[in-house]
Design a protein around this motif. Structure first.
Motif, PDB file in Angstrom:
ATOM      1  N   LEU A 144       7.702  17.869  19.073  1.00 30.14           N
ATOM      2  CA  LEU A 144       8.732  18.743  18.515  1.00 30.14           C
ATOM      3  C   LEU A 144       8.252  20.192  18.443  1.00 30.14           C
ATOM      4  N   THR A 145       7.042  20.400  17.998  1.00 33.94           N
ATOM      5  CA  THR A 145       6.528  21.767  17.868  1.00 33.94           C
ATOM      6  C   THR A 145       6.453  22.461  19.216  1.00 33.94           C
TER       7      THR A 145
ATOM      8  N   ILE B 168      -4.994  25.339  19.570  1.00 36.21           N
ATOM      9  CA  ILE B 168      -4.472  24.579  20.706  1.00 36.21           C
ATOM     10  C   ILE B 168      -3.080  25.095  21.079  1.00 36.21           C
ATOM     11  N   LEU B 169      -2.249  25.325  20.068  1.00 37.28           N
ATOM     12  CA  LEU B 169      -0.906  25.835  20.308  1.00 37.28           C
ATOM     13  C   LEU B 169      -0.959  27.239  20.900  1.00 37.28           C
ATOM     14  N   LEU B 170      -1.846  28.079  20.378  1.00 36.96           N
ATOM     15  CA  LEU B 170      -1.970  29.449  20.888  1.00 36.96           C
ATOM     16  C   LEU B 170      -2.399  29.444  22.350  1.00 36.96           C
ATOM     17  N   ASP B 171      -3.384  28.626  22.691  1.00 37.86           N
ATOM     18  CA  ASP B 171      -3.836  28.542  24.088  1.00 37.86           C
ATOM     19  C   ASP B 171      -2.709  28.069  25.011  1.00 37.86           C
ATOM     20  N   ALA B 172      -1.925  27.105  24.538  1.00 33.31           N
ATOM     21  CA  ALA B 172      -0.819  26.588  25.349  1.00 33.31           C
ATOM     22  C   ALA B 172       0.260  27.651  25.537  1.00 33.31           C
ATOM     23  N   VAL B 173       0.554  28.403  24.479  1.00 37.35           N
ATOM     24  CA  VAL B 173       1.556  29.472  24.572  1.00 37.35           C
ATOM     25  C   VAL B 173       1.094  30.548  25.540  1.00 37.35           C
ATOM     26  N   ILE B 174      -0.176  30.931  25.458  1.00 39.75           N
ATOM     27  CA  ILE B 174      -0.713  31.965  26.357  1.00 39.75           C
ATOM     28  C   ILE B 174      -0.621  31.510  27.809  1.00 39.75           C
ATOM     29  N   GLN B 175      -1.028  30.265  28.084  1.00 37.47           N
ATOM     30  CA  GLN B 175      -0.922  29.763  29.453  1.00 37.47           C
ATOM     31  C   GLN B 175       0.532  29.728  29.916  1.00 37.47           C
ATOM     32  N   HIS B 176       1.431  29.333  29.029  1.00 37.08           N
ATOM     33  CA  HIS B 176       2.855  29.270  29.358  1.00 37.08           C
ATOM     34  C   HIS B 176       3.360  30.667  29.737  1.00 37.08           C
ATOM     35  N   LEU B 177       3.005  31.657  28.949  1.00 33.79           N
ATOM     36  CA  LEU B 177       3.452  33.028  29.209  1.00 33.79           C
ATOM     37  C   LEU B 177       2.839  33.577  30.491  1.00 33.79           C
TER      38      LEU B 177
ATOM     39  N   THR C 208       0.844  -1.197   0.000  1.00 37.73           N
ATOM     40  CA  THR C 208       0.000   0.000   0.000  1.00 37.73           C
ATOM     41  C   THR C 208       0.879   1.247   0.000  1.00 37.73           C
ATOM     42  N   ALA C 209       0.425   2.278  -0.684  1.00 31.39           N
ATOM     43  CA  ALA C 209       1.178   3.527  -0.748  1.00 31.39           C
ATOM     44  C   ALA C 209       1.105   4.243   0.591  1.00 31.39           C
ATOM     45  N   PRO C 210       2.183   4.948   0.972  1.00 34.01           N
ATOM     46  CA  PRO C 210       2.163   5.689   2.233  1.00 34.01           C
ATOM     47  C   PRO C 210       1.122   6.794   2.185  1.00 34.01           C
ATOM     48  N   PRO C 211       0.510   7.125   3.292  1.00 34.84           N
ATOM     49  CA  PRO C 211      -0.505   8.183   3.306  1.00 34.84           C
ATOM     50  C   PRO C 211       0.093   9.532   2.937  1.00 34.84           C
ATOM     51  N   ASP C 212      -0.737  10.362   2.289  1.00 37.89           N
ATOM     52  CA  ASP C 212      -0.250  11.670   1.864  1.00 37.89           C
ATOM     53  C   ASP C 212      -0.133  12.653   3.022  1.00 37.89           C
ATOM     54  N   ASP C 213      -0.900  12.457   4.053  1.00 36.06           N
ATOM     55  CA  ASP C 213      -0.943  13.375   5.191  1.00 36.06           C
ATOM     56  C   ASP C 213       0.240  13.107   6.111  1.00 36.06           C
ATOM     57  N   CYS C 214       1.031  14.150   6.399  1.00 34.91           N
ATOM     58  CA  CYS C 214       2.180  13.973   7.297  1.00 34.91           C
ATOM     59  C   CYS C 214       1.732  13.631   8.706  1.00 34.91           C
ATOM     60  N   LEU C 215       0.507  14.021   9.083  1.00 25.10           N
ATOM     61  CA  LEU C 215      -0.022  13.624  10.393  1.00 25.10           C
ATOM     62  C   LEU C 215      -0.232  12.119  10.437  1.00 25.10           C
ATOM     63  N   ALA C 216      -0.768  11.581   9.353  1.00 18.60           N
ATOM     64  CA  ALA C 216      -0.997  10.134   9.297  1.00 18.60           C
ATOM     65  C   ALA C 216       0.322   9.381   9.304  1.00 18.60           C
TER      66      ALA C 216
ATOM     67  N   TRP D  19       7.985  14.095  12.291  1.00 19.87           N
ATOM     68  CA  TRP D  19       8.402  15.071  13.292  1.00 19.87           C
ATOM     69  C   TRP D  19       8.053  16.490  12.847  1.00 19.87           C
ATOM     70  N   ILE D  20       8.322  16.803  11.602  1.00 21.61           N
ATOM     71  CA  ILE D  20       8.045  18.133  11.065  1.00 21.61           C
ATOM     72  C   ILE D  20       6.823  18.034  10.164  1.00 21.61           C
ATOM     73  N   CYS D  21       5.756  18.724  10.551  1.00 22.55           N
ATOM     74  CA  CYS D  21       4.486  18.569   9.830  1.00 22.55           C
ATOM     75  C   CYS D  21       3.726  19.896   9.812  1.00 22.55           C
ATOM     76  N   GLY D  22       3.659  20.501   8.633  1.00 23.46           N
ATOM     77  CA  GLY D  22       2.918  21.744   8.501  1.00 23.46           C
ATOM     78  C   GLY D  22       1.439  21.570   8.754  1.00 23.46           C
ATOM     79  N   GLU D  23       0.923  20.400   8.461  1.00 26.50           N
ATOM     80  CA  GLU D  23      -0.486  20.123   8.694  1.00 26.50           C
ATOM     81  C   GLU D  23      -0.827  20.221  10.173  1.00 26.50           C
ATOM     82  N   TYR D  24       0.116  19.837  11.027  1.00 28.72           N
ATOM     83  CA  TYR D  24      -0.132  19.931  12.466  1.00 28.72           C
ATOM     84  C   TYR D  24      -0.297  21.399  12.866  1.00 28.72           C
ATOM     85  N   LEU D  25       0.558  22.271  12.340  1.00 26.61           N
ATOM     86  CA  LEU D  25       0.477  23.689  12.672  1.00 26.61           C
ATOM     87  C   LEU D  25      -0.843  24.301  12.227  1.00 26.61           C
TER      88      LEU D  25
END
Length: 226
Positions: free
Chosen positions: A193-194, A26-35, A2-10, A14-20
């Motif tokens: 990683l992100t 979710i990332l923004l909320d985590a950054v705000i809480q961190h700050l 079977t061919a590998p999935p096109d989605d880097c999330l699937a 480690w590096i995945c623009g789709e995740y961003l």
């Protein structure tokens, strides 16, 4: 085959623009809480550290106990510290803030005290000769001259707090640490990683900002170097 999935999330890369793009809120909320956790903790630590350092400078006998207590606090492992504070604060953001404050005190008190001790005695005598009282002497002479050392301690405390906030993930208040912890449990590479890279970016930016503030509020140090 079977061919590998096109989605880097699937593919769980480690590096995945789709995740961003799909987890930006979710990332923004985590950054705000961190700050928020970092800034509140360091601010409280500064408010507590300045009087302690002044007390230790004014009364020499107090320097030993103050430095000893803050040093002992710094040697307590972060997980143990949060566990010790748990009966008082429960599973809350206050628990993380309290732990960060205690850790920051060592760095701040030592550096502020070192800065106060470095003020030349002849400068103090000259100020007293001009009619400066203890409060005016402290606010307009001693503390300004102690700023370079104090800012150095503040920069270290800020970077340390940015890193220690992640440990708060064990109680659900760890900012980006929540994402790192969850990502490690599920082996979600892009999330780990992100979130880790964002922690590094926050630490570097915070340090540079404080360095800029130090440059602005201590012009005499630039003149001395020139």
């Amino acid at each position: 085959m079977t061919a590998p999935p096109d989605d880097c999330l699937a593919r769980n890369e480690w590096i995945c623009g789709e995740y961003l793009s799909t987890r930006s809120q979710i990332l923004l909320d985590a950054v705000i809480q961190h700050l928020q956790l970092t800034s509140v903790a360091v601010l409280i630590a500064v408010v507590v550290a300045v009087p302690l350092a002044v007390l230790a400078r004014r009364w020499g006998w107090a320097a030993g106990p103050v430095l000893a207590v803050t040093t002992i606090l710094y040697t307590i492992p972060s997980l143990a510290m949060f566990s010790l504070l748990l009966p008082v604060y429960g599973l809350s953001a206050a628990l993380v803030v309290a732990g960060l404050v205690l850790y920051s005190l060592t760095l701040l008190v030592r550096n502020i005290l070192a800065g106060l001790r470095a003020v030349p005695e002849e400068t103090r005598q000259a100020a007293r000769g001009m009619g400066y009282g203890p409060i005016r002497l402290l606010l307009t002479v001693e503390l300004p001259l102690a700023l370079p050392a104090a800012m150095a301690g503040l920069r270290i405390a800020m970077v340390s707090a940015v890193s220690l906030v992640t440990v708060g993930a064990i109680v659900g208040f760890g900012g980006l640490g929540n994402l790192i912890y969850a990502g490690m449990n599920t082996y979600f590479k892009a999330q780990v990683l992100t979130a880790s890279v964002l922690c590094v970016i926050i630490a570097v930016v915070a340090d540079l900002l404080l360095l800029g503030v130090q440059w602005l509020i201590t012009p005499w140090t630039r003149a001395a170097r020139a």
